[in-house]
Design a protein around this motif. Structure first.
Motif, PDB file in Angstrom:
ATOM      1  N   HIS A   8       0.990  -1.277   0.199  1.00 24.83           N
ATOM      2  CA  HIS A   8      -0.030  -0.032   0.154  1.00 24.83           C
ATOM      3  C   HIS A   8       0.836   1.197  -0.129  1.00 24.83           C
ATOM      4  O   HIS A   8       0.608   2.260   0.710  1.00 24.83           O
ATOM      5  N   GLU A  54      -7.189   4.664  -3.486  1.00 31.19           N
ATOM      6  CA  GLU A  54      -7.789   3.755  -2.566  1.00 31.19           C
ATOM      7  C   GLU A  54      -8.811   4.752  -1.655  1.00 31.19           C
ATOM      8  O   GLU A  54      -9.013   4.085  -0.515  1.00 31.19           O
ATOM      9  N   GLU A  90      -7.932   6.254   3.201  1.00 28.53           N
ATOM     10  CA  GLU A  90      -6.567   5.603   2.908  1.00 28.53           C
ATOM     11  C   GLU A  90      -5.519   6.859   2.793  1.00 28.53           C
ATOM     12  O   GLU A  90      -4.256   6.691   3.105  1.00 28.53           O
ATOM     13  N   CYS A 136      -2.012   1.133  10.550  1.00 26.77           N
ATOM     14  CA  CYS A 136      -1.866  -0.081   9.617  1.00 26.77           C
ATOM     15  C   CYS A 136      -3.228  -0.160   8.608  1.00 26.77           C
ATOM     16  O   CYS A 136      -4.227   0.418   9.081  1.00 26.77           O
ATOM     17  N   ASN A 137      -2.990  -0.812   7.497  1.00 27.68           N
ATOM     18  CA  ASN A 137      -4.073  -0.770   6.690  1.00 27.68           C
ATOM     19  C   ASN A 137      -5.344  -1.587   7.343  1.00 27.68           C
ATOM     20  O   ASN A 137      -4.774  -2.596   7.805  1.00 27.68           O
ATOM     21  N   PRO A 138      -6.454  -1.029   7.236  1.00 21.75           N
ATOM     22  CA  PRO A 138      -7.686  -1.712   8.056  1.00 21.75           C
ATOM     23  C   PRO A 138      -7.989  -3.141   7.479  1.00 21.75           C
ATOM     24  O   PRO A 138      -8.539  -4.210   8.036  1.00 21.75           O
ATOM     25  N   THR A 139      -7.449  -3.576   6.127  1.00 21.09           N
ATOM     26  CA  THR A 139      -7.720  -4.889   5.708  1.00 21.09           C
ATOM     27  C   THR A 139      -6.369  -5.716   6.056  1.00 21.09           C
ATOM     28  O   THR A 139      -6.606  -6.798   6.383  1.00 21.09           O
ATOM     29  N   ASP A 140      -5.240  -5.249   5.413  1.00 20.88           N
ATOM     30  CA  ASP A 140      -4.209  -6.149   5.259  1.00 20.88           C
ATOM     31  C   ASP A 140      -3.032  -5.914   6.462  1.00 20.88           C
ATOM     32  O   ASP A 140      -2.026  -6.484   6.535  1.00 20.88           O
ATOM     33  N   GLN A 166       2.049  -4.804   6.634  1.00 18.46           N
ATOM     34  CA  GLN A 166       2.875  -5.867   6.049  1.00 18.46           C
ATOM     35  C   GLN A 166       4.394  -5.363   5.750  1.00 18.46           C
ATOM     36  O   GLN A 166       5.363  -6.456   5.568  1.00 18.46           O
TER      37      GLN A 166
END
Length: 563
Positions: A109, A134, A138, A147-151, A154
């Motif tokens: 991302h 996004e 985003e 952190c990204n709410p979906t991923d 990482q």
């Protein structure tokens, strides 16, 4: 505190801390003392942490020769060198730092790209259209971290966000409140310098509607002038604009000025004389121009190509008494980010980390080709890679009874080269990472029914005012055009599978969801009916490459240019 309220408070606080006084020089006094400030700007970086490949990694000079350019570690070294030459400097971005990125940034991302921008000390950036790929939430995560709410996170355990503000003086919520800070003020050489950001007012035409739900975008000139007047009232006399809008050019070198009449020139001619330099972006062009402001004063308007290949450098001389720019002393140039310098070790380590973490996915082979497939079109606008992508999209939507596929040139972000970036050898291998770099948007294919008349109107919409966008088409569609013919009457000899198109007949046409929503001004697509979904565009391309090993460049015979 609600985010919109927070932005208003931040803007008010910034204004409250920038009030200064000016003192006019008296007659007979010696010339006022001055200070020098260097502004170093890039635009449309698009997460190109590694040196971009093919034509995307070269800069064409005035004599037609090319120089290999770009790469985050080299860009960092050039920034350091440019900063070392002067005491006072700022590093700025004219937008599209993220989005449409290669896989080593996009898989995370674009967090590695924000980390890179923090490392080189970016002071401010305007938002481009791709900052909204996004969505607004985003974008705020890019700014404030988390952190990204979906991923999740990482790339690293934590993501702190950007150390610099994202600006957008003409970006509002639909209730009229500002959605972003309109400006920031930086002090260099003891002088406050106002940095105003404005993105293209037509941003809704180049992103999906869902991405900007709840937002609206105002006129660039009105927003810039309003903000410049406010800064001037508070005593901030030295001002620059980061404008995510640009002109196109003839084939020229980095420091030539052969721009075609376009939106950046129109904006530059109308923006208040209080602004002292305008850094542009969006069009991925290289130019270094001087355009008179409304008071007839010369003013630098500059753009540095894309993908980190150029740095736009503007040296300002500022009167320490008036705290305003001595416009006649401004010097500007575009510097090539050559790869002959020593790469910055810290940035090189960041890029290596991102590449290593992405490698299991990025280096997977998905196909082979026999020669380069360039994204750039020929004289008629047809490109080898565009042909392949359209053919892949047609193949991927056969279950929808598609007979034609059409894709937008802006969705093709890089060449596919015979030399593999995975092993730097000319083996024709296409990796997942290379295919992803070409098609990074994850657009969804959709098949709609259009009449022959609709299809002709779509092709006529390739010319919109001073902008020309030649759509890339599957092998089933052929046509001719004359650019010199009147608007609306340029396209002729349209055939589908060799049969002349009847205006009343119907055709199943596959496009991505961006075009289906009328993106890039192709509003005729919104008249399509019986919509059926299909695969993600990247998946369609990968499947096609897998089904056609040793793929050769198709014959460029689908579009015929007439006098």
């Amino acid at each position: 505190m609600r985010l919109s309220t927070r932005l208003v408070v931040l803007a008010a606080a910034a204004l409250a801390t920038t009030a200064v006084t000016t003192a006019p020089a008296s007659a007979g006094q010696r010339p006022d003392p001055t200070t020098d400030v260097r502004i170093i700007t890039f635009n449309d970086f698009h997460g190109n942490l590694e040196p971009p490949s093919g034509s995307s990694g070269r800069v064409t000079q005035s004599d037609g020769t090319t120089v290999d350019a770009g790469g985050a570690a080299y860009l960092a070294t050039h920034v350091k060198q440019l900063r070392s030459q002067v005491r006072n400097s700022l590093v700025l971005s004219a937008g599209d730092n993220v989005g449409a990125s290669p896989v080593i940034s996009a898989l995370f991302h674009d967090e590695p790209t924000i980390d890179f921008l923090n490392q080189i000390g970016v002071d401010a950036s305007v938002v481009g259209n791709h900052e909204f790929d996004e969505g607004y939430k985003e974008l705020q995560r890019m700014q404030f971290g988390g952190c990204n709410p979906t991923d999740g996170c990482q790339f690293d355990k934590k993501f702190k966000g950007a150390d610099f503000p994202f600006l957008g003086s003409n970006v509002y919520f639909t209730n009229g409140l500002p959605a972003l800070l309109p400006f920031t003020v930086k002090f260099e050489g003891g002088v406050p310098i106002g940095v105003i950001g404005a993105t293209l007012k037509d941003l809704p035409t180049v992103v999906t509607p869902e991405a900007i739900k709840g937002l609206k975008f105002g006129d660039e000139v009105e927003a810039i002038n309003r903000t410049a007047n406010l800064l001037d009232f508070l005593g901030v006399k030295s001002q620059v604009v980061l404008l995510h809008q640009g002109d196109n050019t003839e084939a020229t070198g980095p420091n030539d000025c052969k721009t075609l009449p376009g939106p950046a020139t129109a904006i530059a001619k109308a923006v208040t004389p209080k602004v002292d330099a305008i850094f542009t972006g969006h069009s991925h062009q290289q130019y270094n121009c001087v355009i008179n402001d409304p008071a007839g004063q010369p003013r630098t308007v500059i753009q540095g190509s894309s993908f980190g290949r150029l740095l736009s450098v503007v040296d300002l001389k500022i009167n320490l008494k008036t705290r305003d720019v001595v416009r006649s002393a401004t010097q500007a140039h575009n510097e090539i980010v050559t790869r002959t310098v020593t790469p910055d070790p810290a940035v090189a380590a960041l890029v290596a980390d991102a590449k290593s973490k992405a490698a299991p996915i990025a280096n997977r082979q998905v196909g082979t080709i026999t020669a380069d497939l360039p994204a750039a079109g020929n004289a008629a606008g047809e490109s080898s890679l565009g042909d392949v992508i359209a053919d892949a999209q047609l193949a991927g939507t056969q279950s929808n009874n598609a007979v034609v596929a059409i894709t937008n040139p802006g969705g093709i972000r890089a060449d596919l080269t015979y030399q593999s970036s995975a092993n730097n050898e000319g083996d024709g291998v296409v990796t997942y990472g290379e295919a992803f770099t070409v098609q990074p948007f994850a657009n969804i294919m959709q098949t709609i029914t259009l009449t022959g008349a609709n299809l002709k109107n779509v092709l006529e919409q390739q010319w919109q005012g001073t902008t020309t966008r030649i759509l890339q088409i599957s092998s089933s569609l052929h046509y001719s055009y004359s650019a010199s013919a009147p608007q609306g009457s340029r396209v002729s000899n349209i055939t589908v599978n060799g049969t002349p198109v009847d205006p009343a007949a119907t055709f199943r046409v596959s496009v991505n969801n961006f075009l289906a929503a009328g993106g890039d001004g192709f509003t005729e697509f919104t008249k399509g009916t019986d919509l059926a979904g299909g695969p993600v565009d990247l998946d369609a391309l990968i499947a096609y490459l897998g089904a056609h090993p040793n793929l050769a460049p198709p014959a460029a015979d689908r579009i015929t240019q007439l006098p």
